[in-house]
Design an enzyme around this catalytic site. Structure first.
Site, PDB file in Angstrom:
ATOM      1  CE  LYS A  24      28.828  50.100  14.705  1.00 36.09           C
ATOM      2  NZ  LYS A  24      28.262  49.346  14.241  1.00 36.09           N
ATOM      3  CB  SER A  25      34.119  45.887  14.543  1.00 37.29           C
ATOM      4  OG  SER A  25      32.461  45.881  13.441  1.00 37.29           O
TER       5      SER A  25
ATOM      6  NE  ARG B 234      33.978  40.769  15.113  1.00 38.09           N
ATOM      7  CZ  ARG B 234      33.408  41.595  14.066  1.00 38.09           C
ATOM      8  NH1 ARG B 234      32.662  42.036  14.740  1.00 38.09           N
ATOM      9  NH2 ARG B 234      32.855  40.739  13.486  1.00 38.09           N
TER      10      ARG B 234
ATOM     11  N   GLY C 112      22.996  44.140  13.771  1.00 40.57           N
ATOM     12  CA  GLY C 112      23.220  42.675  12.961  1.00 40.57           C
ATOM     13  C   GLY C 112      24.705  41.726  14.172  1.00 40.57           C
TER      14      GLY C 112
ATOM     15  NE  ARG D  66      21.211  44.431   8.547  1.00 44.53           N
ATOM     16  CZ  ARG D  66      22.331  45.041   9.628  1.00 44.53           C
ATOM     17  NH1 ARG D  66      21.976  45.764  10.175  1.00 44.53           N
ATOM     18  NH2 ARG D  66      23.728  45.177   8.868  1.00 44.53           N
TER      19      ARG D  66
ATOM     20  CD  GLN E 245      26.681  41.246  11.068  1.00 43.60           C
ATOM     21  OE1 GLN E 245      26.468  41.249  10.613  1.00 43.60           O
ATOM     22  NE2 GLN E 245      27.334  42.664  11.347  1.00 43.60           N
TER      23      GLN E 245
ATOM     24  CG  ASP F 275      30.549  49.378   8.326  1.00 40.50           C
ATOM     25  OD1 ASP F 275      29.817  48.773   7.402  1.00 40.50           O
ATOM     26  OD2 ASP F 275      31.226  48.665   9.539  1.00 40.50           O
TER      27      ASP F 275
ATOM     28  CE  LYS G 175      26.215  46.051   5.181  1.00 41.36           C
ATOM     29  NZ  LYS G 175      26.993  45.430   5.995  1.00 41.36           N
TER      30      LYS G 175
ATOM     31  NE  ARG H 148      23.882  51.883   6.702  1.00 41.79           N
ATOM     32  CZ  ARG H 148      25.301  51.257   7.274  1.00 41.79           C
ATOM     33  NH1 ARG H 148      25.776  50.601   7.141  1.00 41.79           N
ATOM     34  NH2 ARG H 148      24.903  51.304   8.027  1.00 41.79           N
TER      35      ARG H 148
HETATM   36  C1  S3P Z   1      30.738  44.251  10.953  1.00 48.73           C
HETATM   37  C2  S3P Z   1      30.360  43.370   9.992  1.00 48.73           C
HETATM   38  C3  S3P Z   1      30.237  43.868   8.501  1.00 48.73           C
HETATM   39  C4  S3P Z   1      29.802  45.520   9.128  1.00 48.73           C
HETATM   40  C5  S3P Z   1      29.678  46.151   9.992  1.00 48.73           C
HETATM   41  C6  S3P Z   1      30.046  44.907  11.376  1.00 48.73           C
HETATM   42  C7  S3P Z   1      31.409  42.892  12.155  1.00 48.73           C
HETATM   43  O1  S3P Z   1      29.189  43.404   7.768  1.00 48.73           O
HETATM   44  O2  S3P Z   1      28.970  45.889   7.626  1.00 48.73           O
HETATM   45  O3  S3P Z   1      28.842  46.836  10.345  1.00 48.73           O
HETATM   46  O4  S3P Z   1      31.349  43.902  13.264  1.00 48.73           O
HETATM   47  O5  S3P Z   1      31.500  42.097  11.584  1.00 48.73           O
HETATM   48  P1  S3P Z   1      29.107  41.904   7.411  1.00 48.73           P
HETATM   49  O6  S3P Z   1      29.663  41.030   8.285  1.00 48.73           O
HETATM   50  O7  S3P Z   1      27.338  41.588   6.866  1.00 48.73           O
HETATM   51  O8  S3P Z   1      29.702  42.320   5.883  1.00 48.73           O
END
Ligand code: S3P
Length: 447
Positions: A21-22, A26, A92, A120, A165, A334, A361, A365
């Site tokens: 997903k990350s 991007r 987020g 958030r 992020q 996560d 989150k 959590r």
């Molecule tokens: C993510 C970064 C993490 C993670 C989120 C996805 C990302 O958050 O918990 O699920 O894709 O960059 P943080 O940057 O707030 O740590």
């Protein structure tokens, strides 16, 4: 949708999980700034990544699918009506990364989100983006947030919290505005943005700071290890950086695989996940499984599109508790909901600290885990920055709550399979955020 569970037998097997997903977020958002198209294989079909795709389309990205996967064609130029509102829904990553892109472009837009996302914290990106020169308006440093982008100043920033992020928002702001950005990290966060820029673009330089052996000042016959800097990584994005485009293959998402691996670990079975992402900033959960007593073997290791991957087999055994602090807990931020579930079936008391971030989150959590463990009759201490969980007592079936959070729903779905008596989860449809076929995969490894 409420979903009921009865205890089952895990049989293990071989599975694949949807693409990371990350990485997908991007790629979708970078396509707004890319010079050429991205052809993406294994782009995951989930609600969160769809949010990033929809946002990219608002900026003029053309999204098509064919037999090779998804084709993302960047816009020739971007123009947005200044009343544009982009709904980031529950995501987020979409909101924070997009904030960077808008801040560094000559655009005005407002980011909004659902109730969870609107609660958030955004101050973490508002402060540095404003310091770079963007104008940002929000009532309480949360969404909705109006951003007026411009040509930004070059910027140096030490990340105050280990957040990929925040890091990515600043890199994308620099990329959009052709401004240089230097970021230092004390605790490493996931580095998918940097890898994409290295692999499919130019102008990024990464300096990994490694411990050095130096003569001991008190006894020159001896040497000692020192860190030459007080940070571990420096990321330098030059003002002439660009992202070109290309073919990207996304490996399986380790944060989704973690739930199935945990099921195998608790039931002492073997499970193989093929084509699983093994980026060094994401493998802490695999190290955790080893540390609590599981066997791990990895085959077919290879790096494609700048991201390592391989076939990972986990074999469960008697599990033991451990103290998890600092980089060890932050490295699996996560996966903590499922780490908490593993703790219930491990011998001893698992203590997880330094994870106050979990309060911010998709749900709080820490609170969500503690509440559900209470329902299961597991002794759990809610600490200021973590959890203490006493394992090996009976895990009672209960009506668990998802708190509208996909990872909480998945973690307690897994726990329910090993409960004494039936259980339910109030809203299992939230798994769509990251893995719509979660229950199908689970059914394929249970009897
Ligand atoms: C993510 C970064 C993490 C993670 C989120 C996805 C990302 O958050 O918990 O699920 O894709 O960059 P943080 O940057 O707030 O740590």
């Amino acid at each position: 949708m409420k979903r009921g569970f009865k205890p089952v037998r895990i049989v293990g097997g071989i599975i694949t999980v949807p693409g990371d997903k990350s990485i997908a977020h991007r790629v979708a958002l970078l396509s707004i700034l890319a010079k050429d198209k991205f052809v993406v294989s294994n782009f995951p079909e989930n609600a969160d990544c769809q949010t990033s795709l929809d946002a990219a389309q608002k900026f003029g990205v053309k999204v098509e699918k064919n037999k090779d996967g998804m084709i993302l064609t960047p816009p020739e130029s971007i123009s947005l009506d200044e009343n544009t509102i982009i709904d980031c829904r529950n995501s987020g990553t979409t909101a924070r990364l997009l904030a960077g892109i808008i801040a560094g472009s000559d655009l005005i837009a407002t980011l909004s989100g659902d109730d969870s996302l609107s609660n958030r914290p955004m101050k973490r990106i508002i402060d540095p983006l404003k310091a770079m020169g963007a104008e940002i308006y929000s009532d309480n440093e949360r969404l909705p947030m109006k951003i007026k982008g411009s040509k930004l100043l070059s910027f140096e920033y030490r990340l105050p919290i280990p957040s990929a992020q925040v890091k990515s928002a600043l890199l994308l702001a620099g990329l959009a505005s052709s401004s240089s950005v230097t970021i230092t990290e004390e605790i490493l966060s996931r580095d998918h943005t940097e890898r994409l820029l290295e692999e499919f673009g130019h102008g990024i330089e990464i300096r990994d700071i490694k411990p050095e052996l130096v003569p001991d000042e008190y006894d020159p016959r001896k040497k000692r290890l020192i860190m030459p800097e007080d940070f571990k990584k420096e990321i330098i994005l030059k003002s002439n950086s660009a992202i070109d485009g290309g073919h990207i293959d996304i490996p399986g998402d380790i944060s989704t695989a973690a739930f199935f691996m945990a099921a195998a670990a608790i039931s002492k079975q073997s499970l193989t996940i093929n084509n699983l992402g093994l980026n060094p900033t994401r493998v802490t959960f695999i190290e955790h499984l080893k540390a609590i007593g599981c066997q791990i073997s990895i085959s077919e290791k290879q790096t494609i599109s700048g991201e390592p991957r391989g076939n990972v087999t986990v074999t469960g055994s008697d599990l033991k508790a451990r103290r998890i602090l600092g980089e060890n807990s932050l490295g699996m931020i996560d996966e903590i909901p499922v780490v908490a579930v593993l703790a219930c079936f491990a011998k001893g008391t698992t203590v997880i600290r330094d994870i106050s971030e979990l309060k911010f989150k998709e749900s709080d959590r820490l609170f969500a885990i503690a509440e559900n463990l209470k329902l299961a009759g597991v002794k759990c201490g809610l600490l200021e920055d973590g959890l203490a969980i006493e394992g090996c007592s009976e895990f009672n079936g209960a009506d668990f709550q998802s708190f509208g959070d996909h990872r909480i729903a998945m973690a307690f779905s897994i726990a329910s399979l090993f409960a004494v008596g039936p259980s339910s989860i109030d809203d299992s449809s939230v798994v769509e955020i990251s893995c719509p076929n979660f229950y199908e995969i689970l059914n394929s490894i249970t009897k």
